[in-house]
Every structure is written in C-alpha cells, then in structure tokens.
Design an enzyme around this catalytic site. Sequence first.
Site, short mmCIF file in Angstrom:
data_model
loop_
_atom_site.label_atom_id
_atom_site.label_comp_id
_atom_site.label_asym_id
_atom_site.label_seq_id
_atom_site.Cartn_x
_atom_site.Cartn_y
_atom_site.Cartn_z
N ASP A 192 0.87 -1.17 0.00
CA ASP A 192 0.00 0.00 0.00
C ASP A 192 0.91 1.24 0.00
OD1 ASP A 192 -2.12 1.74 0.03
OD2 ASP A 192 -3.17 0.80 1.70
C1 NOJ Z 1 -4.03 3.99 0.19
C2 NOJ Z 1 -5.21 3.09 0.37
O1 NOJ Z 1 -5.13 2.42 1.60
C3 NOJ Z 1 -5.38 2.08 -0.74
O2 NOJ Z 1 -6.61 1.43 -0.57
C4 NOJ Z 1 -5.27 2.72 -2.08
O3 NOJ Z 1 -5.49 1.77 -3.09
C5 NOJ Z 1 -3.92 3.37 -2.18
N1 NOJ Z 1 -3.80 4.40 -1.17
C6 NOJ Z 1 -3.66 3.98 -3.55
O4 NOJ Z 1 -4.42 5.10 -3.73
#
Ligand code: NOJ
Length: 734
Positions: free
Chosen positions: A263
């Site tokens: 993430d």
């Molecule tokens: C953080 C989020 O937790 C995740 O769900 C998302 O896909 C990513 N950012 C990318 O934007």
Amino acid sequence: MEQRKLLELLEEMSLEEKINQLFQGNGSFYEGGSIATGPASEQGFSEKTIREAGSVLSIVGAENIKKIQKAHMENHPHHIPLVFMADIINGYKTAFPIPLAQGAAFNPKVAKEGAEVAAKEASAAGIQVTFSPMLDLVRDARWGRVMESNGEDTYLNSVYAKALVEGYQGDDPKQPGKIGACVKHFAAYGAPVAGRDYNNVELSERTLRDDYLPAYEAAVKAGALLVMTSFNTLNRMPSSANKWLLRDILRGEMGFEGTVISDWAAIEEIRNHGVAKDRKEAAKLALLAGTDIDMMTTCYSNYLKELIESGELDEALLDEAVLRVLELKNKLGLFENPYKDADEEAEKKVLLCEEHRRKAKEAAKETFVLLENDGILPLKKEEKVAFIGPFTEEKAIIGAWSIFADEKDAVSVKEGVAAIGANAIFAKGCDSLEPGAVMPGMNFIYESSRTQTQAQMMLDEAVEAAQKADKVVLCIGEHMAQTGEAASRADITIPEGQKKLLREIARVNKNIAVVLFNGRPLDIREIKELAKAVLVVWMPGTEGGNAIAEVLYGETAPSGKLPMSFPYAVGQVPVFYNEFKTGRRMNPDQPENRFQSRYMDIPNEPLYSFGYGLSYTEFSYSGVKLSSGNLERNGKITASVTVKNIGSRKGAETVQLYIRDEEGSVVRPVRELRGFEKLWLDPGEEKEVSFTITENMLKFHDINMKYTAEPGRFTVFVGGNSRTLNQAEFCLTF
Ligand code: NOJ
C-alpha cells in the site's frame, strides 16, 4: 509474450533497471507526458527511477496515458511499458452505490455488473489495473473504510469477492474492456483496534483463518492479478514485512501466483512501526517477505542495490519480484499492446453513457434497506410531501472513493423527485455539517461559510414547509467527507445540526420518513423514535436521486438487507451477528440475574441486525424441512422452506440460511451465514427455496488448526434475517 522471452528480458536488464521496475510512482511525476522532476525529486525519487519505473498510479485519460506510455517506452532502456493503476472502487465516471451498499443488495450480480461498468469506463480511459476489490472484513462501524467493504459476513464477502474479480477481469483481463483486479488490503486491515484507521490489529490465528482470510482467498481463486499489502500490523508484524502472511499463507496455502504491491508508503512505514531501524532495513524486510512493488517510497529504489551488492539480499529474490511485475504486464497483454484499451473515441461513447447510468440506477434501487415503516411509505404522487434536509440537494452522494467521478453528474433527491412529477415542496433546513465547519475529504475540503443567523433562517423555512405538508421526507445523514479512508468516528450519529432539524420538524409534523445517507452503520435511536419510516440509502452513486424517488413512490419496493449490524449504541461496537458462545449467555427471561454476559445500560443486541430489512409487503415462511436428519461424509442434504408474499404489493425477500455447530473442539459462533437467495414475489405468490448442505459448509479450524468438520449436532436456521428462529436439526456422522 512467451515466458521464455520474459526470462530473456529479465536476464538482459541491469541491476538498477530491475530495481526500478519495482517502483510505482504517482501520476503527478509524469504530468504533461514528460517527467516532472519537481515533486518527485523533493521526495527523493531520482529521475532515473521514474524513467525506468514499472508502474504508475492515479493517471487517467486516454490521451494523457497514451502520451506518457509512448514517452516512457521510448526512454526506457528495454522499452518496457508502464502499468497504469488507479483506485476505481465503485465506478470510474458513473458511480455505482458504495461497496457496503452493494453488499446490502444480497445479490452478487449487482457487484459484478458494477465492476463490469467500471472496467469498461476505466479501460477506455487508459487504466489497466484497479486497486479493488477491498475485501477486509469489517465489524467496527467506527472505522471509516467500512464503506469500501461488503460488510461483516465472511460468506457474503466471499461470494462478492468472486463476482467483483469476474466483473473487472472477465475470463481474461487482456480482453478489451477488462482490467486487472488488485485484492486489498492483505490482511485484516478492517480490524484496527478501536476502529481507528491505520491502527494495529490483534487477531487470533483461528479467527484470522476462519473469518478474515476466506474472502481474500475467494478473490485469489477467482484469478485476481494482484494483492496489496495492508498498512496495519497483524499480531505485531507490519503486513509488508510479514513473510508468514505473504509467502506461507498467500503464496503457499492460497496458491497466489500474481504480483504483490505494497500500500502507499507501507514499506517505509515498517520503520515507523519500529520493526526496521531505517529505510534500508525496511526494504530488506519487505523483499524478504515477498512484497514485489514499492508504492511511492524510495526504499527499494535507493537501497536494494546496496543490499544486493553487499550480499545481504540474494539477487534471486529481486529477480523473482521483477519477473512477477513483467508477468503482470504480460497477462495484461502490454508487450503487444501497451496502450491496451485507451481510446478517446471510446471514452466519449462509454463514460456516463445512458446504459451505464441505467445500470447504476437499477443497482442503487436494490441496495436500499427499509428499517422501519408504519405504512407511510410508499408515497403517493398526489400527497403533498415536503422534502427537507441537506441531502435533498446534496450531490456529494457518490462515495468517498469516487475520486474520478464528478459529483456534478449526480442526480440529487430533488432532481429525482421532480422527474417523477410528484406534488412536492423542498427546503434544505440545514447544511450537512455545522456553520463554519471545515472538514477535509478524500479529494476535497468541505468548508462552510454559513453564519448562525443564516442557519436559523434555513431551519425556520423548513419548519414552515413541514407544517404545510401531509408528510415529510427528511433526507439526512453523514457527509461523504465523514466516511472513507482516515474517517474513523467515535460518535457514529448524524451531525448535531441535523439532529436539531429532526427534532424541530418532529414538533410540527409526525409523518416523517427519514431517508438516511451513510457510509457506515450509525446509531439511529433518536431517528427511530421520531420517524415513522427509515430508509437507508447509503451513498447511492450518480443515479442516487432517481433511484430514491422511484423507491419512495413505490415504482419498485426496497429490497436490501443489512450487510452490517446497526449498533444500538457505539458502546457495543464491534457488534456482529456471528459472535461466539459465551459461558454466560444473556437470558432475557432472567433480567434480575446480574452475572450474565451483558451491559447494565443497553441491550446486547444491535438495534438492527445483519440480514435485516423490510419491504412494502410481508412474507410468511413455512417451517424448515430437511431431506434427512443425518449428513454423511461427502454426502448432502437439503433444507427447504416455502416463502409466500402475504401482502398486496410485489416485493423481494432474501431468504437466508444460517448454521450453528452445537459443539466443537473449540468455541463455535452462535450461527453463520451459509447461503442466501433473493426472490421477487407477486402478491399471493409462493416459492419453495432449497439449500444444499454439505460437509464443506461445516468446516472450521479445529483445535489442531486443521480445517475440518467435526461430527455432531447442527442447527439450521432459514429466515429473513440473522435472528430468525425458524429452525431444524441434523447430525453430521462419519
Ligand atoms: C491507500 C489506500 O489504503 C489504498 O486502498 C489505495 O489503493 C492506495 N492508497 C492507492 O491510492
């Protein structure tokens, strides 16, 4: 490209080139088709890393993406294309209802069709992978991201997981109009302590395996191309550094062969968690654990070279990760067609097209849950109805993650009701949040410049409108900015100004139907007390207003069931239907007995349980008929009921099958959903519904952590919600 050629390509790549293939940067680095070193270099990303990066997130638009891809491939030493990824959660331009609402449809076709529409639109705009589905089981309504999940139940989530992956990817993600799916957030991100986003997670291995992992696994089995690690620690280990989770469970047990992406900045956060002393160690732990792509940090790009050259990391580990990135590109067909479906003409044709809007409206109508109705719904067009509340005009109803959809394209309640041609008047009454409130949303800031005097005038107008009307439809709820990522709330009620509006309106008109907008279960005790009907519409998406008007005026009946329990009070949270048996289960017939598992001040049960929801008609159930009282190993029995529409309108009922394992080598839940079927029945019509029960449906992780079913007694419940007592018993015998 043949696998052999991929391996040859890997062989030819320099060490640095390979490392950079694991880097995923933000779209802003590539703005305008060339590398914008400004924001990137400030964060420590070198121009070379960006030039050789393997993937990018959050760029959209066919023209833009084609330009960037062309320039990237020309500059890249081996002309390797980028993969374009983005968060397409409940739609790209046409927003479907939020995933939690989709869970309420108890119809995986709704999710599949939503994913198909999202894939069609997003792929035309050049996107090749979506960071969806989010399959984190949620039991804590305080957590803002419950809106992104399909709810509190493992079985429901697993059924939806498969539908979503199939919707995005079809039979082959290479095909036109399809995109790769990325399952997230692995694992158990939905269980942060105290419901606070990004907080740590403590779960027993058995609960993790029985309840939290199956939905991710269902998506892996459905062929999802990627898995994203979670921000949280799981039992003290950050997921991006968790070898047991990523290598043993995900790859070893679940057989995942795709690409693992961290993430956003999660590798660097291994250091914040205190498990790595610096970025270099974080990079080492993440690669060892099996995290292939580093989203938005310099950990891999700045430190893997040193780690490999000093012998601290084996280059074979890097090669493995790079190969998985190349394989991802190959599965998407990018070596042959780096632009995939990016096409300006197709964009014009499909984005927000009539067909997609129609599908979004049909989906929304299936997601509304009627919690109360003493007969004031459906409305009649001749009745004079005052539509009051901030959500009569609100267009921020598309869901917090609809970052590419435009709220201006959404249909408000006011517009939907006007389209129906009903006898309605409108008054806003108050803003969603208090005068002067400032609240950052996911990609916007809510700011109110309203004064107290202006607020009072709005309220007065609304009270006047309520006085003049036969009925009031009060459109209230959480503001979209109060839901989604980083939107945990400790007080899960509607904002104060809206409570005041409700009380003032209730003083002058008792015929109130509340239409509740929400991204999570809320404590709605006061609403229940003051309103005669409550219709939960969640964040219904682009066609929300039209769908709401059609359901309120009875063109179709509400047919949703709660995918997550609505707590009586936040003090119960996490509260969910499939809790474990306790040694002192509360006996409601003995209120004087102090020493039971209960609260002194509130009931144990949620205000509305999982699976609950009414229609404009009623249904009767026959008793549960089992084909046999005995289930043998590898055998099957059926449980059947006859469901009849005993009211005077057409309606849908979701018939739910729950099973309780009466005794186990470890404590078993009070019941678990094992099947459901949604039926539309005309007045007087009846249908028999049969569920097949097999040994597989009775399995759990036993005392030895073996996934197995144990012989013994089981109770089957079949009914319209998770509290049904319509039951029969059978034995599993080996
Ligand atoms: C953080 C989020 O937790 C995740 O769900 C998302 O896909 C990513 N950012 C990318 O934007």
